[in-house]
Each structure stands twice: as structure tokens, then as C-alpha cells.
Scaffold this motif. Structure first.
Motif, PDB file in Angstrom:
ATOM      1  N   GLY A   7      27.055  46.896  53.734  1.00 58.86           N
ATOM      2  CA  GLY A   7      27.615  47.234  55.036  1.00 58.86           C
ATOM      3  C   GLY A   7      29.118  47.132  55.113  1.00 58.86           C
ATOM      4  O   GLY A   7      29.706  47.360  56.158  1.00 58.86           O
ATOM      5  N   LYS A   8      29.763  46.781  54.034  1.00 51.13           N
ATOM      6  CA  LYS A   8      31.231  46.668  54.029  1.00 51.13           C
ATOM      7  C   LYS A   8      31.848  48.013  53.687  1.00 51.13           C
ATOM      8  O   LYS A   8      31.208  48.885  53.118  1.00 51.13           O
ATOM      9  N   GLY A   9      33.141  48.176  53.978  1.00 48.99           N
ATOM     10  CA  GLY A   9      33.864  49.431  53.747  1.00 48.99           C
ATOM     11  C   GLY A   9      34.152  49.662  52.276  1.00 48.99           C
ATOM     12  O   GLY A   9      33.655  48.972  51.396  1.00 48.99           O
ATOM     13  N   ALA A  10      34.989  50.666  52.020  1.00 46.13           N
ATOM     14  CA  ALA A  10      35.346  51.037  50.655  1.00 46.13           C
ATOM     15  C   ALA A  10      36.082  49.894  49.961  1.00 46.13           C
ATOM     16  O   ALA A  10      36.810  49.146  50.590  1.00 46.13           O
ATOM     17  N   ARG A  11      35.900  49.812  48.662  1.00 47.41           N
ATOM     18  CA  ARG A  11      36.523  48.739  47.887  1.00 47.41           C
ATOM     19  C   ARG A  11      38.000  49.006  47.698  1.00 47.41           C
ATOM     20  O   ARG A  11      38.397  50.042  47.215  1.00 47.41           O
ATOM     21  N   TRP A  12      38.829  48.031  48.067  1.00 49.96           N
ATOM     22  CA  TRP A  12      40.279  48.141  47.890  1.00 49.96           C
ATOM     23  C   TRP A  12      40.632  48.145  46.428  1.00 49.96           C
ATOM     24  O   TRP A  12      41.573  48.781  46.012  1.00 49.96           O
ATOM     25  N   SER A  13      39.865  47.425  45.634  1.00 46.67           N
ATOM     26  CA  SER A  13      40.200  47.275  44.218  1.00 46.67           C
ATOM     27  C   SER A  13      39.630  48.413  43.378  1.00 46.67           C
ATOM     28  O   SER A  13      39.184  48.207  42.266  1.00 46.67           O
ATOM     29  N   ALA A  14      39.656  49.632  43.903  1.00 43.37           N
ATOM     30  CA  ALA A  14      39.194  50.795  43.151  1.00 43.37           C
ATOM     31  C   ALA A  14      40.024  50.947  41.882  1.00 43.37           C
ATOM     32  O   ALA A  14      41.144  50.437  41.782  1.00 43.37           O
ATOM     33  N   LEU A  15      39.496  51.671  40.936  1.00 41.71           N
ATOM     34  CA  LEU A  15      40.125  51.800  39.622  1.00 41.71           C
ATOM     35  C   LEU A  15      41.579  52.286  39.668  1.00 41.71           C
ATOM     36  O   LEU A  15      42.433  51.682  39.014  1.00 41.71           O
ATOM     37  N   PRO A  16      41.935  53.320  40.428  1.00 39.82           N
ATOM     38  CA  PRO A  16      43.349  53.751  40.437  1.00 39.82           C
ATOM     39  C   PRO A  16      44.297  52.647  40.932  1.00 39.82           C
ATOM     40  O   PRO A  16      45.389  52.485  40.387  1.00 39.82           O
ATOM     41  N   VAL A  17      43.881  51.910  41.923  1.00 37.23           N
ATOM     42  CA  VAL A  17      44.726  50.826  42.449  1.00 37.23           C
ATOM     43  C   VAL A  17      44.851  49.725  41.406  1.00 37.23           C
ATOM     44  O   VAL A  17      45.942  49.193  41.180  1.00 37.23           O
ATOM     45  N   ARG A  18      43.763  49.391  40.757  1.00 34.93           N
ATOM     46  CA  ARG A  18      43.799  48.362  39.710  1.00 34.93           C
ATOM     47  C   ARG A  18      44.709  48.778  38.567  1.00 34.93           C
ATOM     48  O   ARG A  18      45.429  47.949  37.998  1.00 34.93           O
ATOM     49  N   ILE A  19      44.707  50.064  38.227  1.00 34.01           N
ATOM     50  CA  ILE A  19      45.569  50.549  37.146  1.00 34.01           C
ATOM     51  C   ILE A  19      47.037  50.401  37.538  1.00 34.01           C
ATOM     52  O   ILE A  19      47.855  49.908  36.751  1.00 34.01           O
ATOM     53  N   VAL A  20      47.370  50.810  38.762  1.00 34.93           N
ATOM     54  CA  VAL A  20      48.764  50.697  39.227  1.00 34.93           C
ATOM     55  C   VAL A  20      49.198  49.236  39.252  1.00 34.93           C
ATOM     56  O   VAL A  20      50.272  48.888  38.759  1.00 34.93           O
ATOM     57  N   VAL A  21      48.364  48.367  39.810  1.00 35.82           N
ATOM     58  CA  VAL A  21      48.703  46.940  39.877  1.00 35.82           C
ATOM     59  C   VAL A  21      48.792  46.350  38.468  1.00 35.82           C
ATOM     60  O   VAL A  21      49.676  45.544  38.180  1.00 35.82           O
ATOM     61  N   GLY A  22      47.912  46.781  37.586  1.00 36.14           N
ATOM     62  CA  GLY A  22      47.950  46.308  36.201  1.00 36.14           C
ATOM     63  C   GLY A  22      49.229  46.716  35.487  1.00 36.14           C
ATOM     64  O   GLY A  22      49.868  45.895  34.820  1.00 36.14           O
ATOM     65  N   VAL A  23      49.629  47.977  35.639  1.00 33.77           N
ATOM     66  CA  VAL A  23      50.855  48.461  35.000  1.00 33.77           C
ATOM     67  C   VAL A  23      52.066  47.740  35.575  1.00 33.77           C
ATOM     68  O   VAL A  23      52.956  47.295  34.826  1.00 33.77           O
ATOM     69  N   LEU A  24      52.128  47.602  36.892  1.00 30.74           N
ATOM     70  CA  LEU A  24      53.240  46.872  37.520  1.00 30.74           C
ATOM     71  C   LEU A  24      53.273  45.422  37.045  1.00 30.74           C
ATOM     72  O   LEU A  24      54.348  44.871  36.781  1.00 30.74           O
ATOM     73  N   SER A  25      52.115  44.810  36.944  1.00 29.18           N
ATOM     74  CA  SER A  25      52.049  43.411  36.505  1.00 29.18           C
ATOM     75  C   SER A  25      52.546  43.253  35.081  1.00 29.18           C
ATOM     76  O   SER A  25      53.310  42.320  34.789  1.00 29.18           O
ATOM     77  N   VAL A  26      52.149  44.136  34.198  1.00 30.90           N
ATOM     78  CA  VAL A  26      52.618  44.071  32.808  1.00 30.90           C
ATOM     79  C   VAL A  26      54.130  44.271  32.755  1.00 30.90           C
ATOM     80  O   VAL A  26      54.840  43.540  32.050  1.00 30.90           O
ATOM     81  N   ALA A  27      54.643  45.234  33.516  1.00 30.50           N
ATOM     82  CA  ALA A  27      56.083  45.524  33.501  1.00 30.50           C
ATOM     83  C   ALA A  27      56.894  44.347  34.047  1.00 30.50           C
ATOM     84  O   ALA A  27      57.889  43.930  33.441  1.00 30.50           O
ATOM     85  N   VAL A  28      56.474  43.789  35.172  1.00 32.96           N
ATOM     86  CA  VAL A  28      57.216  42.678  35.774  1.00 32.96           C
ATOM     87  C   VAL A  28      57.089  41.425  34.903  1.00 32.96           C
ATOM     88  O   VAL A  28      58.066  40.696  34.707  1.00 32.96           O
ATOM     89  N   ALA A  29      55.901  41.179  34.375  1.00 34.66           N
ATOM     90  CA  ALA A  29      55.715  40.015  33.499  1.00 34.66           C
ATOM     91  C   ALA A  29      56.597  40.125  32.262  1.00 34.66           C
ATOM     92  O   ALA A  29      57.260  39.156  31.873  1.00 34.66           O
ATOM     93  N   ALA A  30      56.632  41.299  31.648  1.00 38.60           N
ATOM     94  CA  ALA A  30      57.470  41.490  30.464  1.00 38.60           C
ATOM     95  C   ALA A  30      58.948  41.313  30.816  1.00 38.60           C
ATOM     96  O   ALA A  30      59.690  40.637  30.089  1.00 38.60           O
ATOM     97  N   GLY A  31      59.366  41.886  31.927  1.00 39.60           N
ATOM     98  CA  GLY A  31      60.762  41.738  32.352  1.00 39.60           C
ATOM     99  C   GLY A  31      61.135  40.293  32.602  1.00 39.60           C
ATOM    100  O   GLY A  31      62.209  39.837  32.210  1.00 39.60           O
ATOM    101  N   ALA A  32      60.239  39.553  33.245  1.00 43.24           N
ATOM    102  CA  ALA A  32      60.507  38.146  33.545  1.00 43.24           C
ATOM    103  C   ALA A  32      60.603  37.315  32.273  1.00 43.24           C
ATOM    104  O   ALA A  32      61.513  36.489  32.122  1.00 43.24           O
ATOM    105  N   VAL A  33      59.690  37.535  31.347  1.00 39.48           N
ATOM    106  CA  VAL A  33      59.693  36.756  30.102  1.00 39.48           C
ATOM    107  C   VAL A  33      60.930  37.083  29.259  1.00 39.48           C
ATOM    108  O   VAL A  33      61.585  36.183  28.719  1.00 39.48           O
TER     109      VAL A  33
END
Length: 166
Positions: A114-140
Motif C-alpha cells: 500500500g505504499k507509494g513508489a520506491r524512492w531508491s529506484a535504480l536510476p536514483v541509486r546510480i546517481v547517488v552512487g556515482v556522486l558518492s564515489v566522486a565526493v569520497a575520492a575527492g575528500a580522500v
């Protein structure tokens, strides 16, 4: 904070940054790429990122105090300039850690009927994953560059290359 037990606070606080920023970056990438890791880390992920974020300006402020109490030279100035650039990376780690935590929490709630659409759909996860890798690499990389310049500033004339006799 200027000194702790007679030592410049920067010398002590820098260890928080050197440990917490890369640790946060590693945890963020793991959580962003693997939802199971994000669910297991839970609120620990944004909490770790918040402590890392807060440690950066504390360390920078203590470093500015120390800069006024050492002999001015180009290596110290270079280290100071590099150190001023870490805060945006730490902020990026915190924001992304909060997003990953929120998405993992939300996806667990949305699996109920009965809940709505999943926010963590694959395209969003990919974008967040790519951003996370980029920011993590930059920070390190930034932590490495800052630490290297600080070590050069502190030690460039502080030892002899040949051992002294016993």
C-alpha cells in the motif's frame, strides 16, 4: 581551542580528520553501492559524517592559531591554503551520507503493502552512487594532499638525513 596539555591543538585534532574523513568516505561508498550495507549502518553513517564534518573547522581553526605561532614560510602557507579546501568535501560527505541513510530507511518502509513508489529506484541509486564515489575520492585525495603538505611544512628542516653516532 589553541593548546591541549601544552601541545598545539592542531597537532592532536588533525588525527581526527585524517582518520574520520577517509573512514566516512569508505562507509559512504559501501552504503551507496550496497543497500544492505546502508541498512546495517543505519544512523551511524550520517553520525560519522557529522563528526567528520565538525572536526574539519575545529582542526582548521586550531591550525590558523598554530600558523600565527610558527615561522612564516611558503610550505606553511601552502598547507594552510590546501587545508581551507577540505570543508566543502566534508560537507559533501555529510549531505550524501544523510541522503543514503534516508533512502535506505525509506526503502525499508516502502516495502510494506500500500505504499507509494520506491524512492531508491535504480536510476536514483546510480546517481547517488556515482556522486558518492566522486565526493569520497575527492575528500580522500584532498586529505592526502593536505597531510603531505603539512608533513613537509613540519619536517622539512627538522631532522638530519644521516644518523648521529651512538
Amino acid at each position: 581551542m589553541s593548546t591541549v596539555n601544552g601541545l598545539p591543538a592542531h597537532v592532536l585534532l588533525v588525527h581526527l580528520v585524517v582518520v574520520l574523513v577517509p573512514l566516512t568516505a569508505l562507509a559512504l561508498v559501501a552504503a551507496a553501492l550496497w543497500p544492505r550495507v546502508a541498512r546495517r549502518l543505519g544512523v551511524l553513517l550520517p553520525a560519522l559524517a557529522l563528526v567528520a564534518l565538525v572536526s574539519v573547522p575545529l582542526t582548521t581553526q586550531a591550525g590558523e592559531w598554530l600558523e600565527r605561532h610558527v615561522t612564516e614560510d611558503t610550505l606553511v602557507r601552502r598547507h594552510t591554503e590546501l587545508g581551507d579546501g577540505l570543508l566543502p568535501w566534508a560537507l559533501g560527505l555529510f549531505v550524501l551520507a544523510a541522503v543514503v541513510w534516508w533512502a535506505a530507511r525509506r526503502s525499508g518502509e516502502e516495502q510494506a503493502p500500500g505504499k507509494g513508489a520506491r524512492w531508491s529506484a535504480l536510476p536514483v541509486r546510480i546517481v547517488v552512487g556515482v556522486l558518492s564515489v566522486a565526493v569520497a575520492a575527492g575528500a580522500v585525495v584532498d586529505v592526502y594532499r593536505i597531510g603531505d603538505s603539512g608533513a613537509k611544512a613540519a619536517w622539512h628542516d627538522a631532522y638530519q638525513k644521516t644518523a648521529q653516532g651512538n
